[in-house]
Write an enzyme that holds these catalytic residues in place. Sequence first.
Site, PDB file in Angstrom:
ATOM      1  N   GLU A 106       0.834  -1.208   0.000  1.00  0.00           N
ATOM      2  CA  GLU A 106       0.000   0.000   0.000  1.00  0.00           C
ATOM      3  C   GLU A 106       0.872   1.263   0.000  1.00  0.00           C
ATOM      4  O   GLU A 106       0.550   2.257  -0.650  1.00  0.00           O
ATOM      5  CB  GLU A 106      -0.939  -0.008   1.212  1.00  0.00           C
ATOM      6  CG  GLU A 106      -1.979  -1.110   1.102  1.00  0.00           C
ATOM      7  CD  GLU A 106      -2.982  -1.061   2.235  1.00  0.00           C
ATOM      8  OE1 GLU A 106      -2.578  -1.359   3.373  1.00  0.00           O
ATOM      9  OE2 GLU A 106      -4.143  -0.721   1.994  1.00  0.00           O
ATOM     10  N   GLU A 126      -4.673  -9.279   3.348  1.00  0.00           N
ATOM     11  CA  GLU A 126      -5.534  -8.991   4.510  1.00  0.00           C
ATOM     12  C   GLU A 126      -6.742  -9.911   4.580  1.00  0.00           C
ATOM     13  O   GLU A 126      -7.186 -10.300   5.653  1.00  0.00           O
ATOM     14  CB  GLU A 126      -5.986  -7.530   4.483  1.00  0.00           C
ATOM     15  CG  GLU A 126      -4.884  -6.521   4.755  1.00  0.00           C
ATOM     16  CD  GLU A 126      -4.006  -6.228   3.544  1.00  0.00           C
ATOM     17  OE1 GLU A 126      -4.254  -6.808   2.466  1.00  0.00           O
ATOM     18  OE2 GLU A 126      -3.064  -5.432   3.684  1.00  0.00           O
TER      19      GLU A 126
END
Length: 698
Positions: A106, A126
């Site tokens: 990210e 995730e």
Amino acid sequence: MNMTPYQVHGEVAIIRTVQPPLHALDAAARSAILAGVRAAESDEAIKAIVLIGTDAASPGKGEITEVKSQFGFEEPSLGTLISYIETSTKPVIAAIGGLCMGGGFELALGCHFRFASAGARVAMPEVKIGLCPSGGGSQRLPRLIGLEAALNVIISGEAVPAGMLRDTPLFDGITEGDLLQDTLAFTENVVSDKLALKRARDQKVRHAKPDAFLLLVRNSLGAATKNYPAPLACVDAVEASLGDFDAGIKKEKKIFLDLLSSDEAKALRHLHFAERKAPHIDGLSEGVVPRPVTSVGIVGAGTMGAGIAINFLLAGIPATIVETKQESLDRGVQHIQSFFEARVKKGKMQADEASRLAALLKPTLSFADLSNADLVIEAVFEDMEVKKTVFQKLDEICKPGAILASNTSTLDVNVIASFTKRPMDVLGAHFFSPANVMKLLEVVRGDKTADDVLLTIMLLAKKIKKIAVVSGVCDGFIGNRMIGGYSSEAAKLLEEGATVQQVDGALEKFGMAMGPFRMSDLAGNDIGWAIRKRIRAERPEMKMPTTAMLADKLCELGRFGQKTGSGWYRYEKGGRTPQVDPAVGKLVEDHRATHGIVPRKVSDGEIVQRCIFALSNEGARILEEGIAQRASDIDVVYIFGYGFPPYRGGPMHYADSVGLLNVERAIEGFMKNEQSEPRYGRVASLLSQFAIAGKTFN
Ligand code: NAD
């Protein structure tokens, strides 16, 4: 080049995120990166910033706490850091090498340019721990690689080779050469050519028919993700990327926080850490080094031996397999060959690769061929006399330092070790059936097992893609010992008024891959029958519960399960689908009448509580006795070996989530309603202690 976190190279500041990406971004790491970026920004001589991750830190114990802390939003939060970088007026270039995942990925998405090494892989894992990205990944990734590809990455959680995304705006370059040097060369061009800074947030997500596409994705996820809210929630987050960026970021955060507090995400997170803790061996002496294992021997080419051999062949480790009879050897070899043929047919392996791996197998009838093996795994009949003959033979033949392992499910590993003059080289390596499919390996540490022997097998497990858990010696080790109480509760419930299909149905609804009666039919009801006969012979004074008589009766009728076409259920010839059999209902009714048991209505809730708490209670005893190193290992055993639902986190985590005080009270309640002999025996004292102290197992 030295490894300082901040370094100046000409006009470029190099900031190293000193730990591998996923576990790099705890608050301290985020502050360090932010400080680096700010220093670079305020230095007029610096024209550009390169952020580079390193794989140098080894994933050791530290990893566990670091992953935990990255979920915190303490400032500088991941979002703050990324948006600070994204809005920087100096170009920020991410250099991506190795595996770049989670927060690290990210962070890279927030940079203006990304340069990767050819071997790099990116991932947003995730979802695997019940979450969605939280650092804007669900908003930036679709803007860079498109809706469909981004959903694939985010919903699967799998790592994608950088090369597969080569033609997307995600990468500005991919190099076969030195990552840092080539990134620096690229950076010089960015500076000299005054390239415009590219911000993912300013891009539009392109898709011709996003609504129809998202509907399709949601429908296809449907039932498969029933107990896992994260994949659908990830779709919601990605959907928000079609609109305003800042609103999308807000939505992602809300979705993330909702998921974070869900029971499923807690359980999956627990499992994530449990899996990583499992290979750690408590009390290992300092400086122990593993023994090399470059060839293995396997004794017995039956159900387990053949499956075990496949694991080693797949890892490229040559395996010699020994049998007593040509016919049994041929059957085992055929099984192994069929496995490789099926892989090729299903397109999972190239034909030449399959031939290469299959050729690593050496079938033989001569034990002498094991003389050079570094490790020998015995998988012969579950009979102490047979094991004795085999281990005495291995002791004579095997080279000094060879590790001798037994795949026994129930026999005493210390006794097996005593058949040799090298008990320190002996341990249990309990694979689960089918051995090439099931991920669990219980490694049984005998009283005399040497530390390096244990360490060798724990490390080797990883090579053959197993999750290894250490168990002490006891009847059934961790998993099979616990299943005893669980199965006997199931049988008691049947006796008291439930039906076979109700018990299985309730536990399957709870999430167990298979109810206890279906499981018993699959494994073979005769296995338990043989064990009961052995116990009766060894301890004639022991009073068997009435449920044992019911199970005996089933076996006396030849109803061994799937293999005989009938057991607790009926099966069509060659079929595996259980059919309710009125004959079993009649058998149960007669049994109740014989023992004066008046059937009552049993609820599904009672079935689940009694069976699952039986696991947790025995798990507490196993923990108390030091058979398991930690409660989370017990959870790993049940999830990877016994089909316990991952989204419940294992029997110990489940008890923790219910509250140990509630579990204790429930068990006491069952014991009060006892119609005949005690079931649980007692509440495990560790469970009571923890309940009173307000503690949890994990
Ligand atoms: P199996 O009957 O399928 O195979 C045993 C094989 O060992 C047979 O092919 C037999 O010919 C061979 N054998 C017997 N004596 C031998 C000797 N002296 N030398 C060489 N080969 C010999 O049994 P299995 O199910 O593969 O079980 C093997 C072991 O694995 C047992 O200890 C069992 O408890 C354990 N185990 C079984 C399972 C399971 O689900 N089947 C699961 C975990 C562990």
